[in-house]
Design an enzyme around this catalytic site. Structure first.
Site, PDB file in Angstrom:
ATOM      1  N   LYS A  80      19.565  13.363  15.622  1.00  0.00           N
ATOM      2  CA  LYS A  80      19.893  12.966  14.216  1.00  0.00           C
ATOM      3  C   LYS A  80      18.921  11.785  13.668  1.00  0.00           C
ATOM      4  O   LYS A  80      18.828  11.038  14.269  1.00  0.00           O
ATOM      5  CB  LYS A  80      21.332  12.435  14.001  1.00  0.00           C
ATOM      6  CG  LYS A  80      21.638  12.214  12.573  1.00  0.00           C
ATOM      7  CD  LYS A  80      22.955  11.631  12.435  1.00  0.00           C
ATOM      8  CE  LYS A  80      23.054  10.691  11.357  1.00  0.00           C
ATOM      9  NZ  LYS A  80      24.277   9.987  11.361  1.00  0.00           N
ATOM     10  N   LYS A  89      30.977   3.986  17.097  1.00  0.00           N
ATOM     11  CA  LYS A  89      30.475   2.516  16.749  1.00  0.00           C
ATOM     12  C   LYS A  89      31.429   1.581  17.651  1.00  0.00           C
ATOM     13  O   LYS A  89      30.724   0.314  18.025  1.00  0.00           O
ATOM     14  CB  LYS A  89      31.221   2.369  15.329  1.00  0.00           C
ATOM     15  CG  LYS A  89      30.468   3.184  14.526  1.00  0.00           C
ATOM     16  CD  LYS A  89      29.046   2.545  13.921  1.00  0.00           C
ATOM     17  CE  LYS A  89      27.991   3.246  13.426  1.00  0.00           C
ATOM     18  NZ  LYS A  89      27.920   4.228  12.398  1.00  0.00           N
ATOM     19  N   LYS A 128      18.925   5.334  11.195  1.00  0.00           N
ATOM     20  CA  LYS A 128      18.011   4.268  10.471  1.00  0.00           C
ATOM     21  C   LYS A 128      17.347   3.357  11.622  1.00  0.00           C
ATOM     22  O   LYS A 128      17.632   2.339  11.931  1.00  0.00           O
ATOM     23  CB  LYS A 128      18.945   3.245   9.628  1.00  0.00           C
ATOM     24  CG  LYS A 128      19.334   3.926   8.438  1.00  0.00           C
ATOM     25  CD  LYS A 128      20.564   3.295   7.645  1.00  0.00           C
ATOM     26  CE  LYS A 128      21.041   4.098   6.434  1.00  0.00           C
ATOM     27  NZ  LYS A 128      22.216   4.455   5.867  1.00  0.00           N
TER      28      LYS A 128
HETATM   29  P1  TYM Z   1      25.457   7.253   5.402  1.00  0.00           P
HETATM   30  O1  TYM Z   1      25.015   6.018   4.724  1.00  0.00           O
HETATM   31  O2  TYM Z   1      25.521   7.251   6.833  1.00  0.00           O
HETATM   32  O3  TYM Z   1      24.725   8.451   5.084  1.00  0.00           O
HETATM   33  C1  TYM Z   1      24.584   8.871   3.516  1.00  0.00           C
HETATM   34  C2  TYM Z   1      24.394  10.488   3.394  1.00  0.00           C
HETATM   35  O4  TYM Z   1      23.394  10.887   4.300  1.00  0.00           O
HETATM   36  C3  TYM Z   1      23.710  11.950   5.057  1.00  0.00           C
HETATM   37  N1  TYM Z   1      22.754  11.779   6.468  1.00  0.00           N
HETATM   38  C4  TYM Z   1      22.148  12.943   6.910  1.00  0.00           C
HETATM   39  N2  TYM Z   1      22.461  14.181   6.561  1.00  0.00           N
HETATM   40  C5  TYM Z   1      21.561  15.135   7.480  1.00  0.00           C
HETATM   41  N3  TYM Z   1      20.936  14.530   8.388  1.00  0.00           N
HETATM   42  C6  TYM Z   1      20.907  13.416   8.645  1.00  0.00           C
HETATM   43  N4  TYM Z   1      19.979  12.987   9.672  1.00  0.00           N
HETATM   44  C7  TYM Z   1      21.575  12.475   7.919  1.00  0.00           C
HETATM   45  N5  TYM Z   1      21.898  11.046   8.129  1.00  0.00           N
HETATM   46  C8  TYM Z   1      22.604  10.523   6.899  1.00  0.00           C
HETATM   47  C9  TYM Z   1      25.205  11.677   5.509  1.00  0.00           C
HETATM   48  O5  TYM Z   1      25.946  12.846   6.100  1.00  0.00           O
HETATM   49  C10 TYM Z   1      25.618  10.921   4.161  1.00  0.00           C
HETATM   50  O6  TYM Z   1      26.198  12.271   3.449  1.00  0.00           O
HETATM   51  N6  TYM Z   1      30.267   7.569   5.265  1.00  0.00           N
HETATM   52  C11 TYM Z   1      29.076   7.910   4.432  1.00  0.00           C
HETATM   53  C12 TYM Z   1      29.149   6.871   3.201  1.00  0.00           C
HETATM   54  C13 TYM Z   1      30.366   7.139   2.147  1.00  0.00           C
HETATM   55  C14 TYM Z   1      30.919   8.177   1.617  1.00  0.00           C
HETATM   56  C15 TYM Z   1      32.185   7.996   0.915  1.00  0.00           C
HETATM   57  C16 TYM Z   1      30.390   9.529   1.420  1.00  0.00           C
HETATM   58  C17 TYM Z   1      31.379   6.048   2.116  1.00  0.00           C
HETATM   59  N7  TYM Z   1      32.175   6.654   1.135  1.00  0.00           N
HETATM   60  C18 TYM Z   1      32.734   8.970  -0.010  1.00  0.00           C
HETATM   61  C19 TYM Z   1      30.664  10.421   0.506  1.00  0.00           C
HETATM   62  C20 TYM Z   1      31.863  10.045   0.041  1.00  0.00           C
HETATM   63  C21 TYM Z   1      28.000   7.304   5.262  1.00  0.00           C
HETATM   64  O7  TYM Z   1      28.325   6.284   6.226  1.00  0.00           O
HETATM   65  O8  TYM Z   1      26.861   7.834   4.851  1.00  0.00           O
END
Ligand code: TYM
Length: 330
Positions: free
Chosen positions: A195, A112, A198
């Site tokens: 991956k 990032k 978005k």
């Molecule tokens: P975020 O918003 O990037 O993604 C949400 C969830 O989706 C999963 N994910 C994927 N899994 C498999 N393949 C992919 N291509 C893919 N893209 C996204 C992510 O692994 C995630 O589980 N840091 C987290 C948000 C968060 C969180 C937390 C999660 C904040 N606090 C506490 C768990 C517990 C995030 O940025 O997810």
């Protein structure tokens, strides 16, 4: 007592198939057996999107999409992160015990920082401690996440362990990653990238209709086709197979895998099948998204009810934490 589960998603865009297969599908399964908290990480989204156009609307959209996937507010606590200010107090305590060296080594931070060199902010740097606070304010044992969250989860365990060590307590459990089917999932992108994320050319959103899904899948990046029997698949082709492994049944996967191995595979056929299987999963979800999205009264009620339950749980934890650290609790 039932095991406690927590997970969340940043509202920086609509939910896509990566979110669904990486995380949401586990939520839906777990809410029937465990004490579950699923939230929308709107504070976290400020680390990369400091001036979101309509933060309330984005959170409501994700809420509607959660419900459409099958999350049930009568079974699980569904809430919005910024509705639970207790989280910030725990975030502060964890920041006091986390070293800048270890935060600087987190690969998502480094990535990032490269992507937004003019905005390498402290929130981005302490992203993992806020995530640890999200999880540990409910003393969650399980966290359903995709493969990309492994390092953040390691930091959350570190926060729990270090707090327990410093204050000579066993108060916090070490939260574990939960993977549907037992294996970490990384849903690949359609553009040949590792991956699904978005961005439009790479990603299939849960709200997208059949036509768009088929078009996107048919355009997925491939190559000239298998060149020799039983050869290793190049990365872009492996991605297509990984997608099929995730969304289609085993027999379908095997059928196309054999075609690859005997050099008779036609990518067009494989993509048609893949699109078909995606559409089958997505159609009912999309219809429900439409239903929920318009019902702002219901969404507000669910968010309110979730906030109340989440605050109750978090404030109980924070009361204990204050006592453990030695602050006066009135
Ligand atoms: P975020 O918003 O990037 O993604 C949400 C969830 O989706 C999963 N994910 C994927 N899994 C498999 N393949 C992919 N291509 C893919 N893209 C996204 C992510 O692994 C995630 O589980 N840091 C987290 C948000 C968060 C969180 C937390 C999660 C904040 N606090 C506490 C768990 C517990 C995030 O940025 O997810």
């Amino acid at each position: 007592m039932k095991d406690i589960v927590l997970s969340g998603i940043r509202p920086t865009g609509n939910l896509h198939l990566g979110n669904y297969y990486g995380a949401v599908r586990s939520f839906v399964k777990m809410q029937n057996e465990m004490n579950c908290y699923f939230f929308i990480a709107d504070w976290h989204s400020l680390t990369t999107h400091p001036t979101p156009e309509n933060i309330q609307q984005s959170a409501r959209t994700i809420l509607a999409e959660y419900l459409a996937c099958g999350l049930d507010p009568d079974k699980a606590t569904i809430y919005i992160q910024s509705d639970v200010p207790e989280t910030i107090e725990l975030y502060l305590y964890f920041n006091m015990n986390t070293y800048i060296g270890e935060l600087g080594r987190v690969t998502t931070f480094k990535e990032k920082a490269r992507q937004q060199p003019d905005n390498v902010n402290a929130g981005l740097f302490t992203y993992p401690t806020l995530m640890a606070a999200d999880i540990l304010q409910h003393r969650a044992k399980w966290v359903p996440v995709g493969k990309d969250q492994e390092q953040n989860m390691e930091m959350a365990r570190k926060c729990a362990r270090r707090f327990n060590n410093i204050y000579k307590t066993e108060f916090f459990p070490e939260p574990q990653n939960f993977y549907f089917g037992g294996e970490a999932v990384k849903v690949p992108g359609l553009d040949g990238s590792g991956k699904m994320g978005k961005s439009d050319g790479n990603c299939i959103y849960l709200y997208e209709d059949e036509k768009v899904v088929r078009k996107k899948v048919m355009r997925a990046v491939t190559d000239n086709g298998p060149q020799a029997p039983n050869s290793e698949k190049p990365e872009v082709i492996q991605n297509l197979f990984t997608l099929m492994h995730i969304v289609s049944d085993e027999e379908t996967y095997k059928y196309f895998d054999e075609k690859w191995n005997d050099c008779t595979l036609r990518y067009g056929d494989m993509k048609k099948q893949l699109a078909e299987d995606m559409v089958r999963t997505l159609n009912p979800i999309r219809e429900r998204i439409e239903e929920y999205k318009g019902n702002t009264e219901l969404l507000d009620r669910i968010a309110r009810q979730g906030a109340e339950k989440a605050r109750e749980s978090a404030s109980t934890t924070l009361r204990e934490v204050r006592k453990i650290i030695g602050f006066k609790v009135y």
